[in-house]
Design a protein around this motif. Structure first.
Motif, PDB file in Angstrom:
ATOM      1  N   VAL A  37      -8.541  24.666 -18.892  1.00 18.87           N
ATOM      2  CA  VAL A  37      -7.506  24.486 -20.139  1.00 18.87           C
ATOM      3  C   VAL A  37      -8.394  24.001 -21.085  1.00 18.87           C
ATOM      4  O   VAL A  37      -9.087  22.785 -21.021  1.00 18.87           O
ATOM      5  CB  VAL A  37      -6.387  23.618 -19.729  1.00 18.87           C
ATOM      6  CG1 VAL A  37      -5.556  23.393 -20.932  1.00 18.87           C
ATOM      7  CG2 VAL A  37      -5.428  24.697 -18.462  1.00 18.87           C
ATOM      8  N   PHE A  38      -8.367  24.671 -22.301  1.00 16.74           N
ATOM      9  CA  PHE A  38      -9.096  24.094 -23.476  1.00 16.74           C
ATOM     10  C   PHE A  38      -7.779  23.801 -24.562  1.00 16.74           C
ATOM     11  O   PHE A  38      -7.363  24.731 -25.163  1.00 16.74           O
ATOM     12  CB  PHE A  38      -9.786  25.060 -24.185  1.00 16.74           C
ATOM     13  CG  PHE A  38     -11.097  25.231 -23.235  1.00 16.74           C
ATOM     14  CD1 PHE A  38     -12.250  24.488 -23.292  1.00 16.74           C
ATOM     15  CD2 PHE A  38     -11.272  26.647 -22.765  1.00 16.74           C
ATOM     16  CE1 PHE A  38     -13.373  24.810 -22.398  1.00 16.74           C
ATOM     17  CE2 PHE A  38     -12.412  26.847 -21.984  1.00 16.74           C
ATOM     18  CZ  PHE A  38     -13.445  25.969 -21.998  1.00 16.74           C
ATOM     19  N   ASN A  39      -7.101  22.468 -24.168  1.00 19.38           N
ATOM     20  CA  ASN A  39      -6.074  22.233 -25.064  1.00 19.38           C
ATOM     21  C   ASN A  39      -6.461  21.896 -26.540  1.00 19.38           C
ATOM     22  O   ASN A  39      -7.800  21.682 -26.770  1.00 19.38           O
ATOM     23  CB  ASN A  39      -5.234  21.121 -24.381  1.00 19.38           C
ATOM     24  CG  ASN A  39      -6.212  19.859 -24.309  1.00 19.38           C
ATOM     25  OD1 ASN A  39      -7.270  19.593 -25.132  1.00 19.38           O
ATOM     26  ND2 ASN A  39      -5.940  19.095 -23.155  1.00 19.38           N
ATOM     27  N   ASP A  40      -5.510  21.500 -27.355  1.00 15.94           N
ATOM     28  CA  ASP A  40      -6.045  21.331 -28.882  1.00 15.94           C
ATOM     29  C   ASP A  40      -6.746  20.082 -28.932  1.00 15.94           C
ATOM     30  O   ASP A  40      -7.356  19.953 -30.124  1.00 15.94           O
ATOM     31  CB  ASP A  40      -4.728  21.345 -29.422  1.00 15.94           C
ATOM     32  CG  ASP A  40      -3.990  22.488 -29.715  1.00 15.94           C
ATOM     33  OD1 ASP A  40      -4.467  23.669 -29.288  1.00 15.94           O
ATOM     34  OD2 ASP A  40      -2.570  22.578 -29.936  1.00 15.94           O
ATOM     35  N   SER A  41      -6.922  19.140 -28.190  1.00 14.65           N
ATOM     36  CA  SER A  41      -7.748  17.917 -28.258  1.00 14.65           C
ATOM     37  C   SER A  41      -9.034  18.341 -27.917  1.00 14.65           C
ATOM     38  O   SER A  41      -9.978  17.443 -28.396  1.00 14.65           O
ATOM     39  CB  SER A  41      -7.121  16.648 -27.358  1.00 14.65           C
ATOM     40  OG  SER A  41      -7.102  17.098 -26.329  1.00 14.65           O
ATOM     41  N   THR A  42      -9.350  19.316 -27.176  1.00  8.37           N
ATOM     42  CA  THR A  42     -10.523  19.639 -26.882  1.00  8.37           C
ATOM     43  C   THR A  42     -11.284  20.652 -27.905  1.00  8.37           C
ATOM     44  O   THR A  42     -12.318  20.692 -28.093  1.00  8.37           O
ATOM     45  CB  THR A  42     -10.576  20.342 -25.319  1.00  8.37           C
ATOM     46  OG1 THR A  42      -9.899  19.361 -24.430  1.00  8.37           O
ATOM     47  CG2 THR A  42     -11.912  20.686 -24.865  1.00  8.37           C
ATOM     48  N   GLN A  83     -10.780  25.926 -34.392  1.00 15.97           N
ATOM     49  CA  GLN A  83     -11.880  26.288 -33.651  1.00 15.97           C
ATOM     50  C   GLN A  83     -11.494  27.378 -32.530  1.00 15.97           C
ATOM     51  O   GLN A  83     -12.179  28.391 -32.468  1.00 15.97           O
ATOM     52  CB  GLN A  83     -12.282  25.023 -32.737  1.00 15.97           C
ATOM     53  CG  GLN A  83     -12.995  24.126 -33.660  1.00 15.97           C
ATOM     54  CD  GLN A  83     -13.353  22.954 -32.797  1.00 15.97           C
ATOM     55  OE1 GLN A  83     -12.728  22.502 -31.780  1.00 15.97           O
ATOM     56  NE2 GLN A  83     -14.464  22.059 -33.240  1.00 15.97           N
ATOM     57  N   LYS A  84     -10.332  27.366 -32.078  1.00 11.01           N
ATOM     58  CA  LYS A  84      -9.900  28.460 -31.253  1.00 11.01           C
ATOM     59  C   LYS A  84     -10.091  29.984 -32.101  1.00 11.01           C
ATOM     60  O   LYS A  84     -10.434  30.951 -31.659  1.00 11.01           O
ATOM     61  CB  LYS A  84      -8.553  28.410 -30.774  1.00 11.01           C
ATOM     62  CG  LYS A  84      -8.467  27.354 -29.549  1.00 11.01           C
ATOM     63  CD  LYS A  84      -7.084  27.427 -29.075  1.00 11.01           C
ATOM     64  CE  LYS A  84      -7.023  26.213 -27.848  1.00 11.01           C
ATOM     65  NZ  LYS A  84      -7.092  24.845 -28.237  1.00 11.01           N
ATOM     66  N   ARG A  85      -9.631  30.050 -33.313  1.00 17.41           N
ATOM     67  CA  ARG A  85      -9.583  31.061 -34.169  1.00 17.41           C
ATOM     68  C   ARG A  85     -10.831  31.432 -34.589  1.00 17.41           C
ATOM     69  O   ARG A  85     -11.309  32.607 -34.623  1.00 17.41           O
ATOM     70  CB  ARG A  85      -8.649  30.684 -35.487  1.00 17.41           C
ATOM     71  CG  ARG A  85      -8.600  31.923 -36.645  1.00 17.41           C
ATOM     72  CD  ARG A  85      -7.551  31.534 -37.605  1.00 17.41           C
ATOM     73  NE  ARG A  85      -8.164  30.507 -38.337  1.00 17.41           N
ATOM     74  CZ  ARG A  85      -6.872  29.718 -39.248  1.00 17.41           C
ATOM     75  NH1 ARG A  85      -6.040  30.309 -39.247  1.00 17.41           N
ATOM     76  NH2 ARG A  85      -7.450  28.762 -39.841  1.00 17.41           N
TER      77      ARG A  85
END
Length: 270
Positions: free
Chosen positions: A202-207, A212-214
């Motif tokens: 899982v790459f949550n928003d704190s990681t 960055q996902k976009r």
């Protein structure tokens, strides 16, 4: 005073005190606890009316593996707290409902009952069970608003070990594999990072932040249109495949050359 002391010594006094304490504790919790959490979770993923219809779909198509209340069974994990994003990813990609439980759930054509509305309803029901990651907005997954260069750096730092430099996929252990990302929609890519399906972390928003996902989505979608100036990309799987093809082709050419030279010498002697 004597009458109060006498009542305190009554056999039922202890039970009365316990009942009063429990009543005060329950009342205090009812006042302090947030209300409408189930409805709020459902609204976050769609319309509140979708929850009941989503439960009907769940019972018909998912409960055999995940339990009547999504509590999980030996065949499937609990879905409490996985969120609407996990439902959208798994169902929209055809991985769920699983046709043949195994080490990896492959992407497959959608079942006839799987429509955008049905996915909305299922997502609303699962979201209502215990919250979890919600589906991203269109702006969060728009590749045009991302930076492919930054996304490429992030992808190479976090993803190429499994998915290859260009998202072509790769083999893992125990029959599992990292799938190709060529067929994944921007929304599915985002949801996979947020929920960590199967062997993926899982790459949550704190990681990895939403921006960055976009950026990573922008990179992944951009490499699909890149040409291979050196010839065939061989699936862009990597140097092992390229070396194998070069070895087989090279050995074959050497064998053919040896046969041709031998045949020419025999003709010359005859």
């Amino acid at each position: 005073m004597n009458s109060i002391t006498a009542r305190r010594r009554h056999p039922l006094a202890r039970f009365a005190v316990v009942a009063l304490a429990l009543g005060l504790l329950g009342g205090g919790y009812a006042l302090a606890a947030p209300t409408g959490s189930t409805a709020d979770a459902a609204v976050a993923s769609g319309k509140a009316d979708d929850v009941a219809q989503g439960k009907d779909l769940f019972v018909a198509h998912c409960a055999s593996c995940h339990g009547l209340n999504a509590e999980g069974t030996k065949s499937g994990p609990t879905l409490v707290g996985v969120g609407a994003a996990a439902v959208d990813f798994q169902v929209s990609s055809g991985r769920m409902p699983a046709s043949d439980p195994g080490a990896q759930a492959p992407r497959k054509p959608l079942d006839e009952w799987v429509t955008p509305q049905a996915i909305d309803q299922l997502a609303a029901y699962v979201q209502s069970l215990g919250g979890g990651p919600t589906r991203p907005a269109a702006e969060q997954v728009d590749p045009a608003k991302g930076d492919p260069a930054k996304g490429g750096e992030l992808f190479r730092a976090n993803c190429i070990q499994c998915h290859n430099f260009v998202g072509a996929g790769g083999a893992l252990t125990y029959g599992k594999y990292a799938p190709s990302l060529n067929e994944s929609s921007p929304t599915q890519i985002y949801e996979a990072m947020a929920t960590g399906p199967q062997a993926m972390p899982v790459f949550n928003d704190s990681t990895i932040t939403p921006d960055q996902k976009r950026d990573m989505i922008a990179y992944i979608t951009s490499v699909r249109s890149q040409v291979d100036p050196g010839g065939s990309g061989l699936g862009r799987i990597g140097p092992v495949t390229e070396g194998l093809v070069a070895w087989i082709a090279g050995i074959s050419l050497l064998v053919l050359a040896a046969i041709w030279i031998t045949a020419k010498k025999r003709q010359a002697h005859s």
